[in-house]
Design a protein around this motif. Sequence first.
Motif, PDB file in Angstrom:
ATOM      1  N   THR A  27      18.475  -7.874  77.134  1.00 11.57           N
ATOM      2  CA  THR A  27      18.910  -7.002  76.688  1.00 11.57           C
ATOM      3  C   THR A  27      20.605  -7.756  75.947  1.00 11.57           C
ATOM      4  O   THR A  27      20.542  -7.691  74.465  1.00 11.57           O
ATOM      5  CB  THR A  27      18.853  -5.933  76.841  1.00 11.57           C
ATOM      6  OG1 THR A  27      17.596  -5.322  77.361  1.00 11.57           O
ATOM      7  CG2 THR A  27      19.386  -5.088  75.464  1.00 11.57           C
ATOM      8  N   ILE A  28      21.337  -8.100  77.544  1.00  9.14           N
ATOM      9  CA  ILE A  28      22.467  -8.444  77.102  1.00  9.14           C
ATOM     10  C   ILE A  28      22.938  -9.065  76.094  1.00  9.14           C
ATOM     11  O   ILE A  28      22.997  -9.903  75.535  1.00  9.14           O
ATOM     12  CB  ILE A  28      23.372  -7.914  78.346  1.00  9.14           C
ATOM     13  CG1 ILE A  28      23.265  -6.825  78.849  1.00  9.14           C
ATOM     14  CG2 ILE A  28      24.582  -9.036  78.526  1.00  9.14           C
ATOM     15  CD1 ILE A  28      24.402  -5.872  80.655  1.00  9.14           C
ATOM     16  N   TYR A  29      21.675 -10.199  77.052  1.00 11.31           N
ATOM     17  CA  TYR A  29      21.932 -11.754  76.729  1.00 11.31           C
ATOM     18  C   TYR A  29      21.615 -11.568  74.656  1.00 11.31           C
ATOM     19  O   TYR A  29      22.098 -12.291  74.671  1.00 11.31           O
ATOM     20  CB  TYR A  29      20.197 -12.416  77.358  1.00 11.31           C
ATOM     21  CG  TYR A  29      20.502 -13.726  76.095  1.00 11.31           C
ATOM     22  CD1 TYR A  29      21.206 -15.352  77.461  1.00 11.31           C
ATOM     23  CD2 TYR A  29      19.165 -13.926  76.222  1.00 11.31           C
ATOM     24  CE1 TYR A  29      21.120 -16.046  76.666  1.00 11.31           C
ATOM     25  CE2 TYR A  29      19.490 -15.277  75.470  1.00 11.31           C
ATOM     26  CZ  TYR A  29      19.802 -16.156  75.525  1.00 11.31           C
ATOM     27  OH  TYR A  29      19.541 -17.735  75.768  1.00 11.31           O
ATOM     28  N   PHE A  30      20.753 -11.404  74.583  1.00 11.97           N
ATOM     29  CA  PHE A  30      20.066 -11.343  73.249  1.00 11.97           C
ATOM     30  C   PHE A  30      21.341 -10.963  72.312  1.00 11.97           C
ATOM     31  O   PHE A  30      21.792 -11.391  71.229  1.00 11.97           O
ATOM     32  CB  PHE A  30      18.862 -10.431  73.228  1.00 11.97           C
ATOM     33  CG  PHE A  30      17.662 -11.319  73.403  1.00 11.97           C
ATOM     34  CD1 PHE A  30      17.413 -12.471  72.166  1.00 11.97           C
ATOM     35  CD2 PHE A  30      17.184 -10.332  73.908  1.00 11.97           C
ATOM     36  CE1 PHE A  30      16.385 -13.344  72.775  1.00 11.97           C
ATOM     37  CE2 PHE A  30      15.432 -11.838  74.217  1.00 11.97           C
ATOM     38  CZ  PHE A  30      15.704 -12.723  74.047  1.00 11.97           C
ATOM     39  N   LEU A  31      22.346  -9.609  72.550  1.00 14.31           N
ATOM     40  CA  LEU A  31      23.670  -8.895  71.818  1.00 14.31           C
ATOM     41  C   LEU A  31      23.958 -10.116  71.905  1.00 14.31           C
ATOM     42  O   LEU A  31      25.174 -10.096  70.613  1.00 14.31           O
ATOM     43  CB  LEU A  31      23.346  -7.802  72.551  1.00 14.31           C
ATOM     44  CG  LEU A  31      22.423  -6.297  72.452  1.00 14.31           C
ATOM     45  CD1 LEU A  31      22.932  -5.357  73.394  1.00 14.31           C
ATOM     46  CD2 LEU A  31      22.475  -5.982  70.544  1.00 14.31           C
ATOM     47  N   PRO A  52      26.338 -21.765  75.197  1.00 14.34           N
ATOM     48  CA  PRO A  52      25.986 -20.983  76.500  1.00 14.34           C
ATOM     49  C   PRO A  52      25.015 -20.161  76.018  1.00 14.34           C
ATOM     50  O   PRO A  52      24.159 -19.539  77.474  1.00 14.34           O
ATOM     51  CB  PRO A  52      27.330 -19.345  75.647  1.00 14.34           C
ATOM     52  CG  PRO A  52      27.639 -20.300  74.669  1.00 14.34           C
ATOM     53  CD  PRO A  52      27.158 -21.743  74.377  1.00 14.34           C
ATOM     54  N   ALA A  53      24.182 -19.913  75.031  1.00 22.54           N
ATOM     55  CA  ALA A  53      22.737 -20.168  74.921  1.00 22.54           C
ATOM     56  C   ALA A  53      21.913 -20.577  75.910  1.00 22.54           C
ATOM     57  O   ALA A  53      20.894 -19.979  76.895  1.00 22.54           O
ATOM     58  CB  ALA A  53      22.235 -20.192  73.929  1.00 22.54           C
ATOM     59  N   VAL A  54      21.479 -21.752  76.015  1.00 22.10           N
ATOM     60  CA  VAL A  54      21.005 -22.734  76.833  1.00 22.10           C
ATOM     61  C   VAL A  54      21.620 -22.333  77.884  1.00 22.10           C
ATOM     62  O   VAL A  54      20.623 -21.935  79.668  1.00 22.10           O
ATOM     63  CB  VAL A  54      20.966 -23.637  76.614  1.00 22.10           C
ATOM     64  CG1 VAL A  54      20.548 -24.853  77.768  1.00 22.10           C
ATOM     65  CG2 VAL A  54      20.428 -24.440  75.413  1.00 22.10           C
ATOM     66  N   GLY A  55      22.680 -22.593  78.449  1.00 21.66           N
ATOM     67  CA  GLY A  55      23.673 -21.902  80.221  1.00 21.66           C
ATOM     68  C   GLY A  55      22.734 -20.964  80.668  1.00 21.66           C
ATOM     69  O   GLY A  55      22.662 -20.419  81.775  1.00 21.66           O
TER      70      GLY A  55
END
Length: 92
Positions: A27-31, A52-55
């Motif tokens: 959830t935190i990732y998507f936000l 940052p999305a891939v890492g």
Amino acid sequence: MENINEYKYNKAVERVKCIKSFYTHLTIYFLVISALAYINYSTTSFVWVIFPAVGWGLGLISHGLRAFGQNLIFGKDWEERKIKELIESDKL
């Protein structure tokens, strides 16, 4: 017999906490990635949000595999076998 049931209960509690932690992480990732993507597209034409999305996504995948019992390094039930091995060999 009670020690076995207590052990199984503790392992189940630990597994549920790990799965809950994974969903919180997801959830935190998507936000955060959504917010970063908005900032990225609002400010520049260079698509830096992919880094940052891939890492972070790789870490998230690792967390998910661990939470749902897919340990690619040690294999299935490695921890259980190692515990039994140590108990039997008295190397504690």
